[in-house]
Design an enzyme around this catalytic site. Structure first.
Site, mmCIF file in Angstrom:
data_model
loop_
_atom_site.group_PDB
_atom_site.id
_atom_site.type_symbol
_atom_site.label_atom_id
_atom_site.label_comp_id
_atom_site.label_asym_id
_atom_site.label_seq_id
_atom_site.Cartn_x
_atom_site.Cartn_y
_atom_site.Cartn_z
ATOM 1 N N ASP A 1 0.784 -1.233 0.000
ATOM 2 C CA ASP A 1 0.000 0.000 0.000
ATOM 3 C C ASP A 1 0.819 1.288 0.000
ATOM 4 O O ASP A 1 1.212 1.769 -1.042
ATOM 5 C CB ASP A 1 -0.992 -0.013 1.170
ATOM 6 C CG ASP A 1 -2.005 -1.133 1.054
ATOM 7 O OD1 ASP A 1 -1.749 -2.083 0.291
ATOM 8 O OD2 ASP A 1 -3.052 -1.097 1.706
ATOM 9 N N GLU B 1 -4.122 -7.124 13.092
ATOM 10 C CA GLU B 1 -3.621 -6.909 11.733
ATOM 11 C C GLU B 1 -2.146 -6.500 11.745
ATOM 12 O O GLU B 1 -1.358 -6.936 10.908
ATOM 13 C CB GLU B 1 -4.452 -5.818 11.051
ATOM 14 C CG GLU B 1 -4.033 -5.486 9.635
ATOM 15 C CD GLU B 1 -4.840 -4.343 9.033
ATOM 16 O OE1 GLU B 1 -4.840 -4.212 7.800
ATOM 17 O OE2 GLU B 1 -5.470 -3.570 9.791
#
Length: 845
Positions: free
Chosen positions: A581, A815
């Site tokens: 990302d 996460e």
């Protein structure tokens, strides 16, 4: 008309022409020449028109043809047969907890399954409606997840709400021709801190996804005793709702009952339908206690009025039947599904029969877990072993079966198109935030699942590869069906066919090959060879798609497509396609970029392609040559080694002199400020970019090491190991941070709304690759073997300790983890690749 007289040529000179005689031959000749030129011009014009028309229609045809390529599936035979997931072919896996997006529910592996699920709601609370159904981080549960789940026959889950815990258990029993029976058991117990026993409503439902029928059977006016139904894949069936009991004593509990029978325009609307049907008029009146009004389902009134035109929706409505039971804790309740084709049923799978079956399955699970991972034999405590079982079980319990159409677009399409309908059996990264399939996540998921059940891995990879189109492209994010689409922001729905994702499925294929080679006689590994044979035609096309569409500007270089193009709004335009990302790449995206992580993925993939081809007796020389060239350390150094950084790096049009600043909005004198746009944070470039190495030290710099491209004697390996261990760069007591602490981009926001994501936090998938690589280099002879061995022990211990500690403290696997405190952050539960902690505990790489 007279004939033209022939001219007679003699030796005598011709008489001179008379003065008054007009020359006739020459002008006629000139006129004829003019006529010929005109005809030629006309003919050329006609030819050009015809050619233009042909070219125009050819271009239209080609554009039409090219525009259809993106939605044309691969022509080779699918890896999976059309009925491979049916009850007759795959009986044991037909029913399952394949709805990861809800706290508890089951469905079949079929396109239009009858679905079942559970909702619950606290009564007499401060909030009017606190309905729980789909997994939401906003529900702020203390924790939820599968404690035990074998992926096929049973599961045990704990859901810890504010002052009570729900334990959801299911057991399956095979029989008949439609997937057999199953039973749910829900046990509710209050927490010791609760001031009084809570009263809650459990809501059990069945819903038809556009096909199949459901019929409610009501007793005592308001209690839904059972549902009978029929569907194409299930035949006749019955769902019975047993009355609540106190627990093991099986004494009856007082309860109030309500039910709802209606139709649903879509499975994603079930929560809304229930909320819109709730009424406060019902009275809860236990024998010993005050009478109180409680909230329950009543009648559902669709939101549109009779005089208002219904919204245009071409989907068919499906039956929806719900049973509500309102009862005070503690209690236990069972729901029984019985298949109409199971004629030789010995008894009902309820009460003590279910308890015995459940205990047997638990014992088998415990035995298989220890045999597979050996955590007890490594000296782990029972608490650590319990954590390991939960991590594995949550990934197995998070497997979903999705069916629908992706929304895709190519450069030849003016508007997005619907991809052909398809099925996907896949694990999901997060039940709350990412309850759908992600291509690069799935390769990591299957590293763990292949150890537990290779068949799950073969089926999952087959489903993904069967979604490939004729170009060799697989949409990287699979948003299939209305339930999945309802959880995705609109800007992320459309998938573009120039965009890739790291081909991590090759990591899982590598494991399957290793298993087969190490123990070819083992029954669970033998199906791998025919599986690879069916997979290979599509796999070749997939590899070639990467090798042709993601190439870089120089030979043997590679570049991720799909970077953000609006360079004004991003501190560093994101590269979502890389999986990393907002990890810093070249500040100004261009075709001159070279990405070192993609180079390494291609080196790995070509080597595994060569292994598969050799195994199948297919031509493998080209793959071996590609692997040899891409793994050549000298060429890798030429393309990606930065002498300034002393590390591997991307290359591109780059400057570090960028920052986010408040944009200036001119407001004319006397004009009110609120009438003008709000000032945004926009990128300011203080120094022009130039072609150079990006020099961002972090995960991307490690890829030649992570994917074991570097030779054990490479001097570059020493630099990498030193950078990894430097606490001012990548080292933390909790794992490796994603970018160096001394990098200008460390923990910098990418926009005013985007917090740093891959700019500091610790990610378990990359840390797993690092531990795996350290294990490799510590067991391979070379000058840095001892250094790698010491780092291996230290890094592995740090990661396991922190992930376990955060699980105990927060109730979740996360996460990502904060590089300063180790605290879990981001999506939770995140039992996708963060569950790879189990493999690190087992030291299985």
């Amino acid at each position: 008309m007279g004939r033209q007289r022939k001219r007679v040529v003699t030796g005598e000179a011709a008489p001179p022409p008379r003065i008054d005689e007009k020359p006739t031959a020459f002008p006629r000749k000139e006129k004829k020449k003019k006529v010929d030129i005109g005809k030629v011009f006309i003919n050329i014009s006609i030819g050009l028109c015809i050619f233009s028309l042909i070219w125009f229609f050819y271009a239209l045809y080609m554009r039409s043809s090219l525009s259809k390529r993106v939605i044309t599936l691969h022509p080779s035979h699918p890896v999976l047969d059309a009925n491979s997931s049916s009850a007759k072919v795959s009986t044991g896996r037909f029913w399952g907890s394949y709805r990861p997006q809800v706290y508890f529910g089951m469905k079949t592996r079929s396109p239009r399954s009858i679905i079942t699920g559970m909702m619950w709601m606290r009564q007499f609370s401060d909030m009017d409606v606190n309905l729980r159904h789909t997994c939401e981080q906003g529900d702020r549960l203390q924790g939820y997840g599968w404690m035990m789940h074998d992926g096929i026959t049973f599961g045990v889950q704990e859901i810890r709400d504010n002052d009570f815990t729900l334990t959801t258990e299911f057991v399956k029993r095979m029989g008949g021709g439609h997937g057999g029976d199953w039973t749910w058991r829900i046990t509710a117990k209050q927490h010791s801190s609760a001031p009084q026993a809570p009263v809650i409503s459990l809501m059990f439902y069945a819903a038809a996804d556009t096909q199949g029928s459901l019929e409610a059977h009501v007793e005592d006016r308001s209690r839904l005793a059972s549902i009978t139904g029929f569907s194409e894949e299930l035949g006749n069936f019955k769902i019975s709702f047993r009355k609540p009991v106190t627990g093991e004593s099986s004494s009856a509990k007082y309860a109030s009952y309500n039910y709802l029978q209606t139709v649903s325009p879509g499975l994603e609307k079930l929560s809304d339908i229930v909320k819109q049907s709730l009424n406060h008029r019902f009275v809860y009146s236990p024998p010993s206690g005050e009478k109180r009004h409680y909230i329950a389902v009543d009648t559902y009134k669709p939101p549109h009025h009779q005089n208002q035109q219904k919204p245009a929706d071409t989907r068919k409505e499906g039956a929806f039947v719900l049973h509500q039971v309102t009862v005070q804790m503690p209690f236990q309740i069972e729901v029984l599904f019985e298949s109409g084709s199971f004629h030789s049923r010995p008894n009902q799978l309820v009460g003590s029969v279910m308890t015995q079956e459940l205990e047997r399955r638990k014992a088998e699970f415990d035995s298989k877990f220890e045999k597979t991972f050996g955590l007890e034999s490594k000296g782990y405590s029972q608490a650590h072993v319990k954590f390991g079982k939960a991590a594995l079980s949550n990934m197995l319990g998070g497997m979903g079966y999705f069916y629908g159409q992706s929304v895709v677009q190519s450069v030849y399409n003016e508007y997005p198109l619907l991809y052909p309908e398809g099925a996907l059996f896949t694990a999901v990264p997060s039940r709350s935030f990412f309850p759908r399939g992600f291509l690069w996540d799935e390769g990591f998921h299957q590293l763990l699942l292949s150890k537990w059940d290779p068949q799950v891995t073969r089926e999952s990879i087959a489903h993904w590869i069967d979604l490939i189109n004729m170009e060799g492209w697989i949409p990287r994010e699979q948003i299939l069906g209305d339930e999945a689409r309802s959880k995705v922001p609109a800007e992320f729905v459309v998938q573009r066919n120039e965009n890739a994702n790291p081909p991590t499925l090759f990591l899982a294929l590598q494991k399957l090959i290793e298993q087969l080679n190490s123990n070819p006689e083992k029954a669970t590994f033998q199906p791998t060879l025919p599986f690879l044979r069916r997979l290979f035609p599509r796999l070749k096309t997939w590899f070639e798609w990467y090798n042709t569409t993601q190439t870089g500007p120089l030979p043997n270089s590679y570049r991720w497509r799909g970077r953000d193009k609006d360079t004004n709004l991003f501190l560093n335009p994101k590269t979502l396609t890389s999986g990393l990302d907002d990890y810093p790449r070249a500040s100004h995206p261009s075709a001159e970029e070279r990405h070192v992580d993609l180079h390494c993925w291609m080196a790995l993939s070509s080597g595994i392609m060569a292994s598969i081809a050799r195994l199948l007796g297919e031509p493998h020389q080209d793959y071996e040559l590609t692997h040899h060239v891409l793994s050549d350390n000298d060429k890798l150094n030429e393309l990606h080694w930065s002498d300034q950084l002393n590390a591997f790096s991307d290359f591109g049009n780059h400057t570090q002199a960028v920052s986010l600043q408040q944009e200036k909005v001119y407001v004319p004198p006397g004009q009110p400020r609120h009438q003008f746009p709000v000032a945004r944070l926009v990128r300011s470039v203080r120094r022009a970019p130039k072609l150079q190495f990006v020099n961002a030290l972090g995960y991307v710099s490690l890829f030649p090491f992570l994917l074991q491209i570097l030779t054990p004697d490479s001097p570059k390996l020493e630099h990498i190991l030193r950078d990894m261990r430097d606490s001012n760069k990548l080292w933390t007591p909790y794992g490796l941070r994603s970018i160096s602490k001394s990098d200008p981009m460390y923990m910098k926001r990418n926009t005013e709304h985007d917090a740093p994501y891959w700019r500091g936090p610790i990610w378990i998938n990359i840390n797993y690759l690092a531990v795996r690589a350290l294990h490799h280099y510590s067991n391979t002879e070379g000058p840095y073997q001892e250094m790698a061995a010491a780092l291996y022990e230290e890094l592995r211990t740090n990661i396991i300790s922190n992930v376990y500690r955060q699980y105990v403290e927060t109730g979740y696997i996360w996460e990502q983890y904060n590089d300063g405190t180790g605290r879990g952050q981001g999506s939770h539960p995140f039992t996708g690749w963060s569950s790879l902690t189990v493999l690190m505990m087992a030291e299985q790489y």
